[in-house]
Scaffold this motif. Structure first.
Motif, PDB file in Angstrom:
ATOM      1  N   LEU A 257     -12.188  32.992  81.097  1.00  6.25           N
ATOM      2  CA  LEU A 257     -11.480  32.262  80.061  1.00  6.25           C
ATOM      3  C   LEU A 257     -10.138  31.750  80.585  1.00  6.25           C
ATOM      4  CD1 LEU A 257     -11.781  34.432  76.863  1.00  6.25           C
ATOM      5  CD2 LEU A 257     -12.581  32.124  77.155  1.00  6.25           C
ATOM      6  N   PRO A 258      -9.801  30.543  80.252  1.00 11.81           N
ATOM      7  CA  PRO A 258      -8.464  30.053  80.606  1.00 11.81           C
ATOM      8  C   PRO A 258      -7.393  30.875  79.892  1.00 11.81           C
ATOM      9  CG  PRO A 258      -9.891  28.251  79.864  1.00 11.81           C
ATOM     10  CD  PRO A 258     -10.610  29.528  79.597  1.00 11.81           C
ATOM     11  N   ALA A 259      -6.273  31.037  80.545  1.00  8.75           N
ATOM     12  CA  ALA A 259      -5.176  31.829  79.967  1.00  8.75           C
ATOM     13  C   ALA A 259      -4.748  31.294  78.609  1.00  8.75           C
ATOM     14  CB  ALA A 259      -3.994  31.861  80.930  1.00  8.75           C
ATOM     15  N   SER A 260      -4.886  30.005  78.396  1.00  3.52           N
ATOM     16  CA  SER A 260      -4.468  29.413  77.122  1.00  3.52           C
ATOM     17  C   SER A 260      -5.335  29.873  75.952  1.00  3.52           C
ATOM     18  CB  SER A 260      -4.496  27.889  77.218  1.00  3.52           C
ATOM     19  OG  SER A 260      -5.823  27.444  77.469  1.00  3.52           O
ATOM     20  N   GLU A 261      -6.566  30.309  76.221  1.00  4.32           N
ATOM     21  CA  GLU A 261      -7.475  30.742  75.158  1.00  4.32           C
ATOM     22  C   GLU A 261      -7.372  32.241  74.861  1.00  4.32           C
ATOM     23  OE1 GLU A 261     -11.471  29.342  75.569  1.00  4.32           O
ATOM     24  OE2 GLU A 261     -10.789  27.436  76.393  1.00  4.32           O
ATOM     25  N   ARG A 262      -6.791  32.991  75.752  1.00  2.00           N
ATOM     26  CA  ARG A 262      -6.711  34.442  75.567  1.00  2.00           C
ATOM     27  C   ARG A 262      -5.967  34.849  74.298  1.00  2.00           C
ATOM     28  NH1 ARG A 262      -4.298  37.047  80.123  1.00  2.00           N
ATOM     29  NH2 ARG A 262      -4.994  38.934  79.128  1.00  2.00           N
ATOM     30  N   PRO A 263      -4.802  34.258  73.989  1.00  2.00           N
ATOM     31  CA  PRO A 263      -4.118  34.669  72.755  1.00  2.00           C
ATOM     32  C   PRO A 263      -4.976  34.447  71.503  1.00  2.00           C
ATOM     33  CG  PRO A 263      -2.615  33.428  74.141  1.00  2.00           C
ATOM     34  CD  PRO A 263      -3.977  33.328  74.764  1.00  2.00           C
ATOM     35  N   TRP A 264      -5.750  33.377  71.490  1.00  2.00           N
ATOM     36  CA  TRP A 264      -6.618  33.109  70.352  1.00  2.00           C
ATOM     37  C   TRP A 264      -7.626  34.245  70.181  1.00  2.00           C
ATOM     38  CZ3 TRP A 264     -11.865  32.600  69.809  1.00  2.00           C
ATOM     39  CH2 TRP A 264     -12.301  32.137  68.554  1.00  2.00           C
ATOM     40  N   ILE A 265      -8.216  34.690  71.277  1.00  2.00           N
ATOM     41  CA  ILE A 265      -9.204  35.783  71.206  1.00  2.00           C
ATOM     42  C   ILE A 265      -8.533  37.075  70.754  1.00  2.00           C
ATOM     43  CG2 ILE A 265     -10.672  37.266  72.623  1.00  2.00           C
ATOM     44  CD1 ILE A 265     -11.611  34.760  74.018  1.00  2.00           C
ATOM     45  N   TRP A 266      -7.366  37.412  71.313  1.00  2.00           N
ATOM     46  CA  TRP A 266      -6.691  38.651  70.915  1.00  2.00           C
ATOM     47  C   TRP A 266      -6.316  38.600  69.439  1.00  2.00           C
ATOM     48  CZ3 TRP A 266      -8.333  41.937  73.932  1.00  2.00           C
ATOM     49  CH2 TRP A 266      -8.278  41.833  75.317  1.00  2.00           C
ATOM     50  N   ASN A 267      -5.893  37.435  68.942  1.00  2.00           N
ATOM     51  CA  ASN A 267      -5.567  37.304  67.515  1.00  2.00           C
ATOM     52  C   ASN A 267      -6.801  37.490  66.646  1.00  2.00           C
ATOM     53  OD1 ASN A 267      -2.837  36.873  67.945  1.00  2.00           O
ATOM     54  ND2 ASN A 267      -3.058  34.652  68.052  1.00  2.00           N
ATOM     55  N   ALA A 268      -7.934  36.933  67.070  1.00  2.00           N
ATOM     56  CA  ALA A 268      -9.180  37.108  66.317  1.00  2.00           C
ATOM     57  C   ALA A 268      -9.589  38.583  66.282  1.00  2.00           C
ATOM     58  CB  ALA A 268     -10.290  36.259  66.932  1.00  2.00           C
ATOM     59  N   ILE A 269      -9.436  39.270  67.392  1.00  2.00           N
ATOM     60  CA  ILE A 269      -9.765  40.702  67.435  1.00  2.00           C
ATOM     61  C   ILE A 269      -8.818  41.491  66.535  1.00  2.00           C
ATOM     62  CG2 ILE A 269      -9.787  42.744  68.927  1.00  2.00           C
ATOM     63  CD1 ILE A 269     -10.795  40.830  71.174  1.00  2.00           C
ATOM     64  N   GLU A 270      -7.544  41.125  66.536  1.00  2.00           N
ATOM     65  CA  GLU A 270      -6.573  41.812  65.662  1.00  2.00           C
ATOM     66  C   GLU A 270      -6.948  41.618  64.191  1.00  2.00           C
ATOM     67  OE1 GLU A 270      -3.572  44.078  64.211  1.00  2.00           O
ATOM     68  OE2 GLU A 270      -4.157  43.932  66.316  1.00  2.00           O
ATOM     69  N   ARG A 271      -7.388  40.405  63.818  1.00  2.00           N
ATOM     70  CA  ARG A 271      -7.826  40.183  62.432  1.00  2.00           C
ATOM     71  C   ARG A 271      -9.038  41.049  62.100  1.00  2.00           C
ATOM     72  NH1 ARG A 271      -6.595  35.023  63.969  1.00  2.00           N
ATOM     73  NH2 ARG A 271      -8.779  34.429  64.245  1.00  2.00           N
ATOM     74  N   GLN A 272      -9.975  41.165  63.013  1.00  2.00           N
ATOM     75  CA  GLN A 272     -11.145  42.027  62.803  1.00  2.00           C
ATOM     76  C   GLN A 272     -10.706  43.477  62.600  1.00  2.00           C
ATOM     77  OE1 GLN A 272     -13.491  39.848  61.959  1.00  2.00           O
ATOM     78  NE2 GLN A 272     -14.985  41.051  63.082  1.00  2.00           N
ATOM     79  N   ARG A 273      -9.752  43.893  63.390  1.00  2.00           N
ATOM     80  CA  ARG A 273      -9.249  45.281  63.288  1.00  2.00           C
ATOM     81  C   ARG A 273      -8.608  45.518  61.920  1.00  2.00           C
ATOM     82  NH1 ARG A 273      -4.160  47.939  66.041  1.00  2.00           N
ATOM     83  NH2 ARG A 273      -4.764  50.114  65.890  1.00  2.00           N
ATOM     84  N   GLN A 274      -7.821  44.554  61.460  1.00  2.00           N
ATOM     85  CA  GLN A 274      -7.163  44.691  60.158  1.00  2.00           C
ATOM     86  C   GLN A 274      -8.182  44.742  59.020  1.00  2.00           C
ATOM     87  OE1 GLN A 274      -4.380  41.442  60.129  1.00  2.00           O
ATOM     88  NE2 GLN A 274      -2.956  42.492  61.505  1.00  2.00           N
ATOM     89  N   ASN A 275      -9.354  44.139  59.244  1.00  2.00           N
ATOM     90  CA  ASN A 275     -10.425  44.184  58.248  1.00  2.00           C
ATOM     91  C   ASN A 275     -11.314  45.419  58.425  1.00  2.00           C
ATOM     92  OD1 ASN A 275      -9.655  41.785  57.027  1.00  2.00           O
ATOM     93  ND2 ASN A 275     -10.863  40.547  58.435  1.00  2.00           N
ATOM     94  N   HIS A 276     -10.876  46.331  59.286  1.00  2.00           N
ATOM     95  CA  HIS A 276     -11.603  47.583  59.551  1.00  2.00           C
ATOM     96  C   HIS A 276     -13.002  47.326  60.107  1.00  2.00           C
ATOM     97  CE1 HIS A 276      -8.308  49.672  57.680  1.00  2.00           C
ATOM     98  NE2 HIS A 276      -8.431  48.876  56.628  1.00  2.00           N
ATOM     99  N   SER A 277     -13.143  46.261  60.881  1.00  2.00           N
ATOM    100  CA  SER A 277     -14.406  45.954  61.543  1.00  2.00           C
ATOM    101  C   SER A 277     -14.367  46.497  62.961  1.00  2.00           C
ATOM    102  CB  SER A 277     -14.635  44.443  61.603  1.00  2.00           C
ATOM    103  OG  SER A 277     -14.751  43.910  60.308  1.00  2.00           O
TER     104      SER A 277
END
Length: 142
Positions: free
Chosen positions: A1-21
Motif C-alpha cells: 500500500l502507498p504510504a498515503s493510503e495507510r492513514p485511511w486504513i488505520w482510521n477505518a480499523i479504529e472505527r471498527q474497534r469503536q463499534n466493538h467489531s
C-alpha cells in the motif's frame, strides 16, 4: 500500500474497534498495532512467541521505561560491569538498552549509565519484539 493510503486504513480499523467489531490485522507497524489492538500475537517463524494486550506485554517483557545509548563493541564489557547485574538489558546494533521495571525509579537506573549520550523513553511494543526476536523489525509496515 502507498504510504498515503495507510492513514485511511488505520482510521477505518479504529472505527471498527469503536463499534466493538473484531478485526484481524497482520502488520509490521507495531506502533499502530499498539494503538489499535486489544490483543496482539507476535510470531516467530510461524510460532507464537507471545500474545496479550499490548500494554500487558510491554509490562511483562520490558517494564515501564528504557534507558538507551550507543556503545562501541570495545566498551561493552565496561558498561555491563557498571550495570553490575542490576537491570535486564539488551544490546542491538551497538545500542545498549536497559529495561527499567515499574518498581524502580528511572533516575536511579540512569545513575548506573556511564554515558552522557543517553535517551530515556517509555517502553513500547516494538521493544517487546526486539527483545524476543533479538533484532529490530525489518521490512515495510503494513
Amino acid at each position: 500500500l502507498p504510504a498515503s493510503e495507510r492513514p485511511w486504513i488505520w482510521n477505518a480499523i479504529e472505527r471498527q474497534r469503536q463499534n466493538h467489531s473484531a478485526t484481524l490485522i497482520a502488520s509490521r507497524d507495531l506502533d499502530e498495532l499498539e494503538r489499535l489492538c486489544d490483543q496482539v500475537i507476535i510470531l516467530d517463524k510461524g510460532k507464537i512467541s507471545c500474545q496479550g494486550h499490548p500494554k500487558a506485554l510491554v509490562q511483562q517483557h520490558i517494564g515501564r521505561d528504557i534507558v538507551e545509548y550507543d556503545i562501541a563493541a570495545s566498551e561493552l564489557e565496561y558498561h555491563l560491569q557498571a550495570l553490575g547485574g542490576k537491570f535486564q538489558f539488551q544490546v542491538v546494533a551497538n545500542r545498549l538498552k536497559i529495561f527499567v521495571p515499574d518498581n524502580v525509579d528511572t533516575l536511579t537506573a540512569m545513575r548506573w549509565v556511564p554515558s552522557d549520550r543517553v535517551e530515556l523513553r517509555r517502553a513500547r511494543l516494538k521493544d517487546v519484539y526486539t527483545k524476543l526476536m533479538g533484532h529490530e523489525i525489518t521490512g515495510s509496515p503494513l
